[in-house]
Design an enzyme around this catalytic site. Structure first.
Site, short mmCIF file in Angstrom:
data_model
loop_
_atom_site.label_atom_id
_atom_site.label_comp_id
_atom_site.label_asym_id
_atom_site.label_seq_id
_atom_site.Cartn_x
_atom_site.Cartn_y
_atom_site.Cartn_z
N LYS A 96 0.83 -1.20 0.00
CA LYS A 96 0.00 0.00 0.00
C LYS A 96 0.87 1.26 0.00
O LYS A 96 2.08 1.18 0.29
CB LYS A 96 -0.93 -0.01 1.22
CG LYS A 96 -0.20 0.07 2.55
CD LYS A 96 -1.12 -0.29 3.71
CE LYS A 96 -0.42 -0.15 5.04
NZ LYS A 96 -1.16 -0.83 6.13
N ARG A 114 -11.20 0.05 14.59
CA ARG A 114 -10.96 0.82 13.37
C ARG A 114 -11.95 0.36 12.31
O ARG A 114 -12.90 1.06 12.02
CB ARG A 114 -9.50 0.64 12.90
CG ARG A 114 -9.18 1.49 11.68
CD ARG A 114 -7.70 1.50 11.33
NE ARG A 114 -7.21 0.22 10.81
CZ ARG A 114 -5.98 0.05 10.33
NH1 ARG A 114 -5.12 1.05 10.31
NH2 ARG A 114 -5.60 -1.14 9.89
N HIS A 117 -6.73 -7.18 12.87
CA HIS A 117 -5.50 -6.38 12.88
C HIS A 117 -5.18 -5.99 14.32
O HIS A 117 -6.06 -5.61 15.08
CB HIS A 117 -5.71 -5.13 12.02
CG HIS A 117 -4.43 -4.39 11.70
ND1 HIS A 117 -3.30 -5.01 11.22
CD2 HIS A 117 -4.12 -3.08 11.80
CE1 HIS A 117 -2.34 -4.10 11.04
NE2 HIS A 117 -2.81 -2.93 11.38
N ARG A 162 0.81 -10.92 7.17
CA ARG A 162 0.80 -9.71 6.33
C ARG A 162 1.99 -8.85 6.70
O ARG A 162 1.99 -8.23 7.77
CB ARG A 162 -0.49 -8.91 6.57
CG ARG A 162 -1.78 -9.70 6.37
CD ARG A 162 -3.00 -8.77 6.47
NE ARG A 162 -3.08 -8.05 7.74
CZ ARG A 162 -3.76 -8.45 8.79
NH1 ARG A 162 -4.44 -9.59 8.76
NH2 ARG A 162 -3.78 -7.72 9.89
N TYR A 218 16.16 30.62 5.10
CA TYR A 218 15.06 31.44 5.63
C TYR A 218 15.21 31.64 7.12
O TYR A 218 15.47 30.69 7.87
CB TYR A 218 13.72 30.74 5.39
CG TYR A 218 13.28 30.66 3.97
CD1 TYR A 218 13.04 31.81 3.22
CD2 TYR A 218 13.07 29.43 3.36
CE1 TYR A 218 12.61 31.73 1.90
CE2 TYR A 218 12.63 29.34 2.04
CZ TYR A 218 12.41 30.49 1.32
OH TYR A 218 11.99 30.40 0.03
N CYS A 259 14.32 24.08 3.22
CA CYS A 259 13.39 24.76 2.33
C CYS A 259 12.52 23.72 1.62
O CYS A 259 12.69 22.53 1.80
CB CYS A 259 14.14 25.59 1.29
SG CYS A 259 15.44 26.65 1.99
N MET A 260 11.62 24.20 0.78
CA MET A 260 10.74 23.26 0.09
C MET A 260 11.53 22.33 -0.84
O MET A 260 11.26 21.14 -0.91
CB MET A 260 9.68 24.03 -0.72
CG MET A 260 8.59 23.13 -1.28
SD MET A 260 7.37 24.02 -2.26
CE MET A 260 6.45 24.91 -1.02
N ASP A 261 12.51 22.90 -1.53
CA ASP A 261 13.22 22.13 -2.55
C ASP A 261 14.72 22.03 -2.33
O ASP A 261 15.42 21.42 -3.14
CB ASP A 261 13.00 22.77 -3.93
CG ASP A 261 11.55 23.12 -4.16
OD1 ASP A 261 10.72 22.22 -4.02
OD2 ASP A 261 11.25 24.30 -4.42
C1 LIG Z 1 -0.48 -1.77 6.81
C2 LIG Z 1 -1.07 -3.03 7.29
C3 LIG Z 1 -0.28 -4.16 7.55
C4 LIG Z 1 1.23 -4.12 7.48
O1 LIG Z 1 1.74 -3.58 8.68
P1 LIG Z 1 3.31 -3.61 8.98
O2 LIG Z 1 3.43 -3.15 10.37
O3 LIG Z 1 3.93 -2.66 8.01
O4 LIG Z 1 3.75 -5.00 8.75
C5 LIG Z 1 -0.91 -5.33 7.88
N1 LIG Z 1 -2.26 -5.39 7.98
C6 LIG Z 1 -3.05 -4.33 7.78
C7 LIG Z 1 -4.52 -4.47 7.92
C8 LIG Z 1 -2.49 -3.11 7.44
O5 LIG Z 1 -3.27 -2.04 7.26
#
Ligand SMILES: *Cc1c(COP(=O)(O)O)cnc(C)c1O
Length: 421
Positions: A80, A178, A207, A263, A307, A354-356
């Site tokens: 993601k 969540r 989660h 995951r 700045y 700075c920004m850049d």
């Molecule tokens: C982002 C996410 C993960 C991965 O988490 P890490 O700590 O980066 O391993 C796993 N499960 C869900 C639902 C997430 O949103």
């Protein structure tokens, strides 16, 4: 009107030859007459600052996870947020090469990007998309997470009308509050939608909110609730497909949370989820951030830099400018509080970021190789990563800012070009 005056609404009225016809319109630029090596992408157009992504590190880190979880569990590579800033497509391909089985993204758009790049692996969207995304979910063979009946039935209907069966995962809330169906309601929820021939439950997951905490008390409560939900589903003879719960922290600490799949996000990128887990494994960070010096000067004592002039030259130094700033992910809050690596040694960043651009203080006698040789345009500065015997980690930056490495690496992914090594 004196000749020094300019016309605010146009050019200087006395500059000779100024006329509309001198403005080069884009269509008058003959791009074919300029030899470009590749067509324009963020990756191909050179800039004096860039992210380097080591894809063999991604593969190495996935293999470490594989060693932990064994061959009987699946690995879901979480890509993601554009692969936590590393580039989702490249990371997904590397993870799959190294043996990952599933991919996870946060939105339909991110899933579409992977499919457009011809990636075939199963893709889970980690939340429930808006209803209007359903046609894309089906057309691109993405699995949504589901937690409302309304979405489930609409997905089933649309799938059925197209003679398809839509796979989905059910999110179960075991305490994070969540997303997800409350763990004691999971059976009822599944039974209320399972009749639909357009739907197929491919997996159920929860989660953890505290898998990286020193104490395991809250983690244990969530794990126990998830086990209870699974038991209730088995009692109701529900085929729930793959059960999964472990994020990186749980994957590194708690084998009893593995179930059928883990995951992993941050671990795959070679970073650890929190202080408890630092130095836990031989992970290799995949991201470095580098830039080249574009200007060097030796300002007089007392001169200000950047700045606000909140840095003033107090001893003879070289001030080197590098073309990277907060719009590239170098947090402005780090102004004057961070170091970079130059000629294999740490140097202070000085003045406001700075920004850049930002400025580096290089002592006049500074040397590693040629003693005291002046800093030169084009020399490399490491903002994140290693050079010589030193390393600047995302955790060092995150600690300074009271945040987590996740946030910082995402930010470096927003504008900088990426080079894959
Ligand atoms: C982002 C996410 C993960 C991965 O988490 P890490 O700590 O980066 O391993 C796993 N499960 C869900 C639902 C997430 O949103």
């Amino acid at each position: 009107m004196s000749t020094n005056e300019t016309n605010y609404f146009g050019a200087h009225p006395y500059v000779e030859g100024y006329s509309e016809s001198k403005i080069i319109e884009p269509e008058h630029i003959d791009r074919d007459s300029v030899k470009l090596q590749e067509s324009y992408t963020r990756e191909t157009v050179p800039r004096g600052a860039w992210v380097e992504v080591d894809l063999s590190a991604i593969e190495h880190n996935i293999r470490i996870v594989r060693k932990r979880v064994g061959l009987d569990r699946k690995i879901m590579a979480v890509v993601k947020a554009d692969g936590y800033g590393h580039g989702a497509v490249h990371v997904a391909e590397a993870a799959l090469r190294a043996g990952a089985d599933y991919l996870a993204v946060s939105s339909v758009e991110e899933g579409v990007e992977l499919r457009e790049a011809n990636i075939q692996a199963p893709i889970l969207i980690l939340s429930q998309p808006p209803m209007r995304a359903i046609p894309y979910v089906l057309a691109y063979d993405l699995m949504p997470t589901i937690f409302t009946q309304e979405f489930a039935l609409a997905l089933g209907e649309e799938a059925d009308q197209n003679n398809m069966v839509a796979k989905y995962h059910l999110a179960i809330d075991t305490g994070m509050n969540r997303i997800g169906i409350f763990y004691l309601d999971a059976v009822d929820f599944i039974q209320s939608i399972n009749f639909h021939r357009g739907l197929k439950l491919d997996g159920v997951f929860t989660h953890f909110a505290t898998a990286d905490d020193p104490s395991d008390w809250d983690f244990r409560m969530q794990l126990q609730r998830f086990n209870e939900a699974l038991q209730l589903m088995r009692n109701a003879r529900i085929d729930y497909g793959l059960a999964h719960s472990a994020n990186s922290a749980a994957t590194m600490r708690y084998p009893d949370s593995y179930f059928d799949m883990v995951r992993v996000g941050i671990t795959m990128y070679g970073l650890t989820p929190g202080p408890v887990l630092r130095d836990k494994d031989d992970l290799i960070p995949a991201m470095s951030v580098k830039a080249q010096i574009i200007q060097v000067r030796e300002p007089q004592m007392g001169e200000g830099v950047s700045y606000g002039f909140n840095y003033r030259v107090a001893k003879p130094v070289q001030i080197a400018t590098v073309p990277i700033g907060y719009a590239d992910g170098v947090q402005r809050a780090l102004s004057g509080r961070m170091q970079v690596l130059y000629r294999g040694r740490p140097c202070r960043q000085v003045g406001n970021i700075c920004m850049d651009q930002m400025m580096i203080e290089i002592p006049l006698d500074y040397s590693a190789e040629g003693v005291g040789s002046p800093a030169e345009i084009g020399e490399e500065i490491v903002i994140l990563g290693s050079q010589g015997d030193y390393e600047i980690t995302a955790d060092m930056m995150a600690d300074e800012l009271d945040t987590i490495s996740y946030e910082l690496i995402c930010m470096f992914g927003l504008r900088l070009p990426r080079i894959y090594v």
